[in-house]
Motif scaffolding. Structure first.
Motif, short mmCIF file in Angstrom:
data_model
loop_
_atom_site.label_atom_id
_atom_site.label_comp_id
_atom_site.label_asym_id
_atom_site.label_seq_id
_atom_site.Cartn_x
_atom_site.Cartn_y
_atom_site.Cartn_z
N THR A 111 0.84 -1.21 0.00
CA THR A 111 0.00 0.00 0.00
C THR A 111 0.87 1.25 0.00
O THR A 111 0.51 2.25 -0.63
CB THR A 111 -0.96 0.00 1.22
N ARG A 140 2.59 6.04 -2.74
CA ARG A 140 3.68 6.92 -3.24
C ARG A 140 3.52 7.18 -4.73
O ARG A 140 3.74 8.31 -5.20
CB ARG A 140 5.05 6.31 -2.93
N ASN A 155 1.87 9.79 9.59
CA ASN A 155 0.61 9.26 10.11
C ASN A 155 -0.03 8.30 9.11
O ASN A 155 0.34 8.29 7.94
CB ASN A 155 -0.37 10.41 10.39
N VAL A 162 -2.75 7.03 6.57
CA VAL A 162 -3.75 7.57 5.65
C VAL A 162 -5.11 7.01 6.12
O VAL A 162 -5.17 5.88 6.61
CB VAL A 162 -3.39 7.09 4.22
N GLY A 200 2.51 -3.86 4.35
CA GLY A 200 2.04 -2.53 4.79
C GLY A 200 0.54 -2.44 4.95
O GLY A 200 0.02 -1.39 5.30
N ARG A 236 -2.71 -2.15 8.78
CA ARG A 236 -1.89 -1.29 9.64
C ARG A 236 -2.57 -1.01 10.98
O ARG A 236 -1.98 -0.38 11.85
CB ARG A 236 -1.73 0.02 8.94
N GLN A 288 -8.49 -2.21 9.84
CA GLN A 288 -8.08 -2.71 8.53
C GLN A 288 -7.97 -4.23 8.54
O GLN A 288 -8.33 -4.91 7.57
CB GLN A 288 -6.74 -2.09 8.11
N ARG A 340 6.40 7.83 12.86
CA ARG A 340 5.98 6.56 12.24
C ARG A 340 6.18 5.40 13.22
O ARG A 340 5.36 4.48 13.27
CB ARG A 340 6.75 6.32 10.95
P1 AMP Z 1 5.19 2.13 3.98
O1 AMP Z 1 5.90 2.24 2.66
O2 AMP Z 1 4.42 0.86 4.12
O3 AMP Z 1 6.08 2.40 5.15
O4 AMP Z 1 4.08 3.30 3.98
C1 AMP Z 1 4.42 4.65 3.86
C2 AMP Z 1 3.27 5.50 4.36
O5 AMP Z 1 2.10 5.25 3.58
C3 AMP Z 1 2.86 5.25 5.79
O6 AMP Z 1 3.65 5.97 6.70
C4 AMP Z 1 1.41 5.72 5.77
O7 AMP Z 1 1.34 7.14 5.79
C5 AMP Z 1 0.95 5.28 4.40
N1 AMP Z 1 0.37 3.92 4.44
C6 AMP Z 1 0.86 2.79 3.86
N2 AMP Z 1 0.07 1.74 4.10
C7 AMP Z 1 -0.95 2.20 4.87
C8 AMP Z 1 -2.10 1.59 5.46
N3 AMP Z 1 -2.36 0.28 5.33
N4 AMP Z 1 -2.93 2.39 6.17
C9 AMP Z 1 -2.71 3.70 6.31
N5 AMP Z 1 -1.65 4.33 5.80
C10 AMP Z 1 -0.77 3.60 5.07
#
Ligand code: AMP
Length: 182
Positions: free
Chosen positions: A32, A37, A58, A60, A86, A89, A93, A141
């Protein structure tokens, strides 16, 4: 059918391991974070909405991420297995995912927790230089991880789905252990 959920803090190596495993097993790696991104980079409506949460470390909002994962899991290439990185979280979810998978008649084999101490996580994140890897954001984070995501370890333990692996060993050694789960 190979379906795996990768749990673990930011910096635990979920992305690296999921990518390597997905290539080996020939199933999609669904991150995710990567999808969000890409949406931010392309300035899609989802990206515009998600950007400020991500920049602050934070989560999403659930409704956005849930819609995204529902759509992704319905695609043709996800019907023969996947590795989730990911998501989920937080508990809502995770509850959503269990319900969705029941509806679409899919089941995951394990939720794998990659265990890495906080000080190692911080050093790793500082080293990878991603836009959301500044020191303040990293701290936020990690806090979000401990408050919202770490409770999922028990969520999967009580469902007898949890596998805990030491993530503080060389990546090739982690991959060997993950491979043995297939
Ligand atoms: P990651 O690459 O998995 O560390 O995700 C980077 C950022 O994307 C996180 O710090 C969140 O802001 C957002 N994000 C990724 N996956 C989720 C999720 N399942 N729920 C909410 N936000 C997410």
């Amino acid at each position: 059918m190979a379906r795996l959920i990768l749990l673990g803090a930011p910096g635990a190596g979920k992305g690296t391991q999921a990518k390597a495993l997905a290539t080996l097993v020939q199933i999609p790696h669904i991150s995710t974070g990567d999808i969000l991104r890409a949406a931010v980079a392309q300035k899609t409506p989802l990206g515009v909405e998600a950007q400020s949460y991500m920049e602050q470390g934070n989560l999403v909002p659930d409704d956005l991420v849930i819609a995204l994962i529902k759509e992704r899991l319905s695609q043709a290439d996800a019907q023969n297995g996947w590795i989730l990185d990911g998501f989920p979280r937080n508990e809502s979810q995770a509850a959503f995912l269990d319900k969705l998978l029941e509806e679409i008649d899919q089941a995951y084999r394990y939720a794998v927790n990659l265990e890495v101490p906080d000080d190692v996580l911080v050093q790793r994140m500082l080293g990878r230089g991603r836009a959301d890897d500044t020191e303040d954001v990293i701290r936020q984070r990690l806090q979000v991880y401990h408050n919202q995501t770490a409770p999922l370890i028990d969520f999967y333990r009580v469902r007898h789905k949890l596998v805990s692996l030491d993530g503080n060993i060389p990546p090739e050694a982690v991959l060997d252990k993950l491979k043995s789960l297939f």
